[in-house]
Design an enzyme around this catalytic site. Structure first.
Site, short mmCIF file in Angstrom:
data_model
loop_
_atom_site.label_atom_id
_atom_site.label_comp_id
_atom_site.label_asym_id
_atom_site.label_seq_id
_atom_site.Cartn_x
_atom_site.Cartn_y
_atom_site.Cartn_z
CG HIS A 150 -0.52 0.46 2.14
ND1 HIS A 150 -0.30 -0.83 3.90
CD2 HIS A 150 0.26 1.72 3.04
CE1 HIS A 150 0.88 -0.07 4.48
NE2 HIS A 150 0.74 1.33 4.12
CG ASP A 181 -0.27 -4.12 2.67
OD1 ASP A 181 0.26 -3.19 1.30
OD2 ASP A 181 -0.65 -2.96 3.49
CB SER A 259 3.04 1.67 6.31
OG SER A 259 2.25 1.72 7.15
#
Length: 532
Positions: A150, A181, A259
């Site tokens: 993402h 992911d 992230s």
């Protein structure tokens, strides 16, 4: 000695005495003056001793040591992409930031992690350039980096910065995997310092955990906490993503921008890839989630080998909730196993002879009881590999040999399908499950485009009822209850009359999607004691 010599000697002695006396006086006067001045300077804190700053001494700790060691391996990732105009939803739109440069892409992160905090605004007039920030970890000295999908999805340009280096290196996407992911990037820079990979299976709840990344763009930020839980499955909007992540949960502060960065153990080994947080306030609240590194490594190895990720599949769907699965198994005459809700037409299981309503009890002779056991075993199997599957059907065990297929092909277009649209209720016969049902006739079948045989139409579901709890919907067609065929409202009521409070009940229903296609689904629950 002459008279004059005596006079000169006496004068010299007198002069020396006078000079000595003056010197003593000056010294005493200076001491008195200095003491008075010092006393005057310390009039605010009489008797206090001035503090002294010692020479710098390096105080090494485990945290500081691993932070220094990992700094060269953790990178800041900046992605640029063109965002399409937002689409109004229920009269509301998401407003574009007034200044994308100042926004720094963080709005995209906030909307991903927390949902949009804005209530409405004018729709954007056209495509706009947006930015997102994330982190990554170097895993190969030749420039290979693991991060989150993402962080880089839909990006037209990806740039990577290393700690202490102001150069922004252009990065290329080698491959991504949406289900976990994970993304693998490559930068044209050699002799990098790769992070040491750990084993996430060895992680225990209560172990120290350290997160390094670029939260809100602040590069090389280090936070520490503990592993607060393992094997966390996070319910998502897309059912196809469930079952492949099994996060490590930590209270080490993770925020937007972390992230893709590493989660480390106290030895400085990477045990997870920071992925998301749980928050109601829009900020850190002590719950962060990291993909276990063992899972990330499997994905990475496939991507660098083939550029993509391939998973095995046999083409069956099951109940993710273990308690619900147990109710289905019990209602269908089993004691343990995995209840098969649906067999994909033309898939490996269908070709081998499996049917919906079967209970999978063993894989290659090894007993299984959870849907996750089935998913993990099949997903890790090679495409083309054969697997013996034992099922319980009609009270008898039967063995089938299934050839593992490619999940992307088996379930092409299957997941993310439309939900059933609720329609206005119709008059019907009330059954004690908390539903109104109506017998099907040719007119109703034609209006619903339903070509199946048998069954009764659910026209209304009472809020808070047993049927509502198990997610029966208006316009569902009930075809079976506990494996007993249902062809009329009277048959349904008769079956209901034989059931007792606390008994497990399983429904087989036909449900229409938004595309108009009807497919079977299974619903189960335990009848409440003293309720309807």
């Amino acid at each position: 000695m002459s008279f004059f010599d005596k006079i000169r000697r006496q004068k010299l002695l007198s002069f020396s005495l006078i000079l000595f006396t003056l010197s003593i006086g000056v010294i005493i006067g200076t001491m008195v003056s200095t003491g008075v001045k010092a006393a005057k300077d310390q009039s605010g804190a009489p008797g206090a001793t001035p503090l002294a700053i010692p020479n710098p001494v390096q105080l090494s700790t485990s945290f500081s040591t691993l932070a220094k060691r990992l700094e060269p391996s953790v990178v800041n990732i900046s992605s640029t992409y063109v965002q399409k105009p937002s689409v109004a939803k229920k009269g509301r739109t998401r407003p574009a930031p007034e200044d994308e440069e100042e926004d720094n892409g963080m709005q995209d992160f906030f909307e991903r992690f927390f949902g949009s905090p804005f209530g409405g605004g004018p729709p954007s007039s056209g495509p706009r350039k947006s930015y997102s920030l994330g982190s990554g970890v170097v895993v190969d000295k030749n420039g290979y980096i693991i991060t989150n999908d993402h962080v880089v999805e839909k990006a037209s340009r990806i740039q990577v910065k290393f700690t202490g280096d102001s150069t922004e290196y252009e990065a290329k996407v080698i491959g991504t995997d949406r289900l976990t992911d994970v993304a693998v990037l490559k930068v044209d820079r050699t002799n990098l310092v790769p992070a040491k990979i750990g084993n996430s299976d060895a992680v225990q709840v209560g172990d120290w955990a350290v997160a390094i990344g670029s939260p809100f763009g602040f590069q090389a930020t280090v936070t520490a906490g503990i592993i607060s839980a393992k094997s966390r499955d996070i319910p998502g909007e897309d059912p196809s993503t469930s079952g492949f992540q099994h996060f490590l949960q930590t209270d080490a502060a993770i925020n937007p921008g972390n992230s893709g960065g590493p989660l480390l153990n106290i030895s400085g080994e990477v045990v997870g890839i920071n992925t998301m947080i749980a928050s109601r306030s829009g900020g850190y609240q002590g719950i962060g989630f990291a993909l276990p590194i063992n899972t990330a490594v499997k994905i990475y190895n496939q991507i660098i080998k083939t550029g993509k990720v391939t998973r095995g599949s046999i083409g069956v769907q099951f109940v993710a909730n273990d308690d619900k699965n147990a109710e289905f198994v019990k209602a269908y005459g089993g004691s343990t196993g995995i209840f098969v809700q649906k067999v994909t037409p033309g898939g490996p299981a269908d070709k081998a002879g499996l049917q919906d309503g079967d209970i999978v009890t063993a894989l290659n002779g090894k007993p299984v009881s959870r849907g996750q056991d089935l998913m993990d075993s099949v997903a890790d199997a090679s495409v083309g590999e054969q697997m013996k599957i034992t099922v319980l059907r009609g009270g008898k065990n039967q063995d089938y040999t299934v050839t593992i297929g490619d999940r992307n092909k088996v379930f092409a277009g299957e997941f993310g399908g439309p939900r059933t649209e609720e329609s206005e209720g119709h008059e019907g016969t009330q059954a004690k499950f908390g539903i109104f049902v109506q017998n099907l006739n040719d007119s109703i079948r034609q209006n619903l485009s339903y070509k199946g045989t048998g069954g009764v139409l659910v026209t209304q579901v009472e809020p808070g009822s047993f049927a509502d709890d198990i997610n029966l919907l208006p316009n569902d067609v009930i075809t079976q209850v506990n494996r007993q065929a249902v062809n009329s409202a009277e048959e349904l009521k008769h079956i209901q009359s034989t059931l007792k409070p606390g008994q497990a009940v399983a429904f087989r229903v036909m449900r229409a999607g938004r595309n108009g296609e009807w497919s079977p689904t299974f619903l189960a629950g335990t009848l409440p004691v003293g309720g309807q």
